[in-house]
Enzyme design. Structure first.
Site, PDB file in Angstrom:
ATOM      1  N   SER A 190      86.226  55.965  60.868  1.00  0.00           N
ATOM      2  CA  SER A 190      85.952  57.623  61.463  1.00  0.00           C
ATOM      3  C   SER A 190      87.304  57.979  62.379  1.00  0.00           C
ATOM      4  O   SER A 190      87.780  57.008  63.038  1.00  0.00           O
ATOM      5  CB  SER A 190      84.745  57.727  62.081  1.00  0.00           C
ATOM      6  OG  SER A 190      84.666  56.974  63.254  1.00  0.00           O
ATOM      7  N   LYS A 191      87.001  59.288  62.613  1.00  0.00           N
ATOM      8  CA  LYS A 191      88.096  59.591  63.696  1.00  0.00           C
ATOM      9  C   LYS A 191      88.165  59.147  64.987  1.00  0.00           C
ATOM     10  O   LYS A 191      88.957  58.833  65.595  1.00  0.00           O
ATOM     11  CB  LYS A 191      87.754  61.441  63.884  1.00  0.00           C
ATOM     12  CG  LYS A 191      88.605  62.315  62.984  1.00  0.00           C
ATOM     13  CD  LYS A 191      88.453  63.715  63.342  1.00  0.00           C
ATOM     14  CE  LYS A 191      88.876  64.377  62.097  1.00  0.00           C
ATOM     15  NZ  LYS A 191      88.210  65.797  62.562  1.00  0.00           N
ATOM     16  N   ARG A 192      86.710  58.729  65.277  1.00  0.00           N
ATOM     17  CA  ARG A 192      86.512  58.302  66.719  1.00  0.00           C
ATOM     18  C   ARG A 192      87.410  56.995  66.781  1.00  0.00           C
ATOM     19  O   ARG A 192      87.749  56.590  67.975  1.00  0.00           O
ATOM     20  CB  ARG A 192      85.225  57.815  66.760  1.00  0.00           C
ATOM     21  CG  ARG A 192      84.762  58.594  67.990  1.00  0.00           C
ATOM     22  CD  ARG A 192      83.138  58.255  68.151  1.00  0.00           C
ATOM     23  NE  ARG A 192      82.298  59.119  67.054  1.00  0.00           N
ATOM     24  CZ  ARG A 192      81.570  57.966  66.212  1.00  0.00           C
ATOM     25  NH1 ARG A 192      81.187  56.868  66.829  1.00  0.00           N
ATOM     26  NH2 ARG A 192      81.069  58.351  65.293  1.00  0.00           N
ATOM     27  N   SER A 193      87.714  56.144  65.556  1.00  0.00           N
ATOM     28  CA  SER A 193      88.517  55.127  65.603  1.00  0.00           C
ATOM     29  C   SER A 193      89.858  55.178  66.312  1.00  0.00           C
ATOM     30  O   SER A 193      90.671  54.110  66.826  1.00  0.00           O
ATOM     31  CB  SER A 193      88.503  54.187  64.361  1.00  0.00           C
ATOM     32  OG  SER A 193      89.350  54.861  63.512  1.00  0.00           O
ATOM     33  N   GLY A 194      90.470  56.491  66.114  1.00  0.00           N
ATOM     34  CA  GLY A 194      91.639  56.785  66.602  1.00  0.00           C
ATOM     35  C   GLY A 194      92.899  56.594  65.643  1.00  0.00           C
ATOM     36  O   GLY A 194      93.971  56.718  65.758  1.00  0.00           O
TER      37      GLY A 194
END
Ligand code: GLU
Length: 484
Positions: A254-258
């Site tokens: 996800s986006k959170r993983s960067g």
């Protein structure tokens, strides 16, 4: 039969790693067989379109070398290549009507209120209405009347409640589902646009696509697509539904993983070729354990039968390693151009930056690593005198103070600050005193860098700094040791 594949992104934002993998595999399948790779823009869901997203798609394909043979910007005789433009040709409505004539689809005039009152089901995290076939029982006259009155409608696929449907996927084999589990999905929406579900079938067929690679989130809808192919009497393409890409915790990337999108990775200092190479291995592996592949080598080696259906873990540590290998293998000029902005940011003093770049080339995995390796150049960092102690070199604070004090006048006397000259000066001193090399080189390097690890040896650092700065740092080392 000529292999024809397509990358069919929806212009909804950044280019996710999963999308890039689909594009890459489609490209490789086509190019491996000398086939054609096509770009089709799927913009039927007008609400989800993000401005600039189409440009990102073009830019990324070009940058990664996944050059399409046909697309909105390159006519190959199968256009238009943008679904909203295809809609204007009437193609989707024409085929939907053909299905209505065959009894495989029907007009539905149910309004929102009625639909809201129907049962819902959660499919892949999304709540969908299970349609009760209410409008299937409308007579031809009622339908005509509603249409003449301009009543809003959708066209739905008519799926019987009995029987089952089977389709084939290259990785998952034959998949059979009960028809009662399939909903009468919408083919044409009230706004006249086709749904993805319908457009992908019409387009893949009319554009002569032979192989479809996409994420396995489409697997559950594929029986419905198969029914459409069968209803039209068309042959379905070869399907390859790719496993999910997860993070280290086996959660969807996800986006959170960067690092979920191509742009994120490039911004973080990864090299395009390394990213492409790494993404190729997210679900595919060659017969041997080889890991480094250029795009041309991938074209040669890629066999889609070797794609695995187990989830692909995006391992940033592995990608960093691979990126480091690409940096090591780069020709110096290309590398320097990419490294220079990072060096400029870390070093403002006037030193030989090319030299710095050379030193760190084999020591970094991504470009931002450069900063930490050369952060002692502008200013001597605060360091602990424990750093002078090295068991193997048999040095400690006391011995270092002695060496630095002895070497200082020699260095003050010397004018040639080339690496070679400095090296022979230090070695002469070592020999004269009967010391071991490290006994002298260790404290000198510590004093000029203030760091445990440096990208170059003592005399190379002294050459970089020149006489004044070197003397200044040696004196600072002496003062530090004397204070202790
Ligand atoms: N437009 C779809 C997406 O972006 C493409 C799926 C497919 O390749 O068929 O997810």
């Amino acid at each position: 039969m000529k292999i024809r594949t397509r990358y069919a992104p929806s212009p909804t934002g950044k280019m996710h790693v999963g999308n890039l993998r689909s594009a890459l595999y489609e490209f490789l399948i086509a190019k491996h067989e000398g086939g054609e790779f096509m770009l089709r823009i799927e913009d039927t869901d007008q609400e989800r379109i993000v401005e600039g997203a189409t440009e990102i798609i073009y830019r990324t394909l070009e940058k990664t070398g996944l050059i399409h043979d046909e697309g909105p910007d390159k006519d190959g005789g199968y256009g238009p290549y943008v679904q909203s433009e295809r809609m204007k040709t009437g193609i989707y409505l024409k085929y939907a009507k053909e299905l209505i004539d065959k009894g495989e689809a029907y007009y539905c005039f149910c309004d929102k209120e009625r639909l809201d009152s129907l049962k819902t089901e959660v499919v892949e995290g999304k709540e969908i209405t299970v349609y009760d076939k209410h409008c299937l029982s409308l007579s031809k006259e009622e339908v005509e009347k509603n249409l003449a009155e301009g009543k809003p409608y959708v066209i739905r696929q008519n799926i019987p409640n009995e029987g089952s449907t089977t389709f084939h996927d290259e990785l998952y084999g034959d998949i059979t589902v009960e028809n009662s589990e399939l909903d009468d999905m919408i083919l044409i929406k009230t706004d006249g646009y086709p749904t993805y579900n319908f457009a992908n079938v019409v387009d893949d067929h009319t554009m002569n696509i032979t192989h479809v690679v996409r994420g396995n989130e489409y697997l559950s809808s594929s029986p419905k697509y198969q029914r459409l192919y069968d209803a039209f009497g068309w042959e379905s393409p070869v399907y390859v539904h790719l496993p999910l890409i997860t993070d280290e915790n086996h959660k969807k990337l996800s986006k959170r993983s960067g690092h979920s999108s191509f742009e994120d990775l490039i911004e973080q200092g990864f090299v395009t070729e390394a990213v492409v190479n790494y993404i190729a291995l997210l679900g595919w592996s060659p017969e041997d354990n080889r890991e480094i592949f250029s795009l041309d080598e991938l074209i040669k080696e890629f066999d889609y039968h070797r794609i695995s259906k187990s989830p692909a873990v995006f391992d940033i540590v592995k990608l960093r390693w691979m990126n480091g290998e690409y940096i090591k293998a780069m020709d110096f000029d290309t590398y320097y151009e990419m490294a220079k902005p990072y060096i400029d940011e870390a070093v403002k003093t006037d030193v030989d930056k090319k030299k710095l770049a050379e030193w760190v080339k084999t020591r970094i995995e991504v470009f931002p690593d450069i900063k930490e390796l050369i952060d002692f150049v502008d200013e001597l960092p605060e360091y602990d005198i424990d750093m002078y102690t090295h068991k193997k070199m048999k040095t400690n604070a006391e011995s270092s103070l002695l060496v630095l004090k002895e070497i200082l006048p020699i260095l003050e006397e010397q004018d040639d600050y080339s690496n070679d000259a400095l090296y022979s000066t230090l070695l002469n001193y070592v020999e004269e005193k009967g010391y071991k090399n490290g006994f002298v080189l260790w404290p000198v390097r510590t004093a000029v860098s203030g760091k445990q690890m440096t990208p170059a040896g003592a005399t190379e650092l002294m050459e970089l700094f020149g006489k004044d700065e070197t003397i200044k740092r040696i004196k600072a080392g002496i003062a530090k040791l004397e204070r202790a």
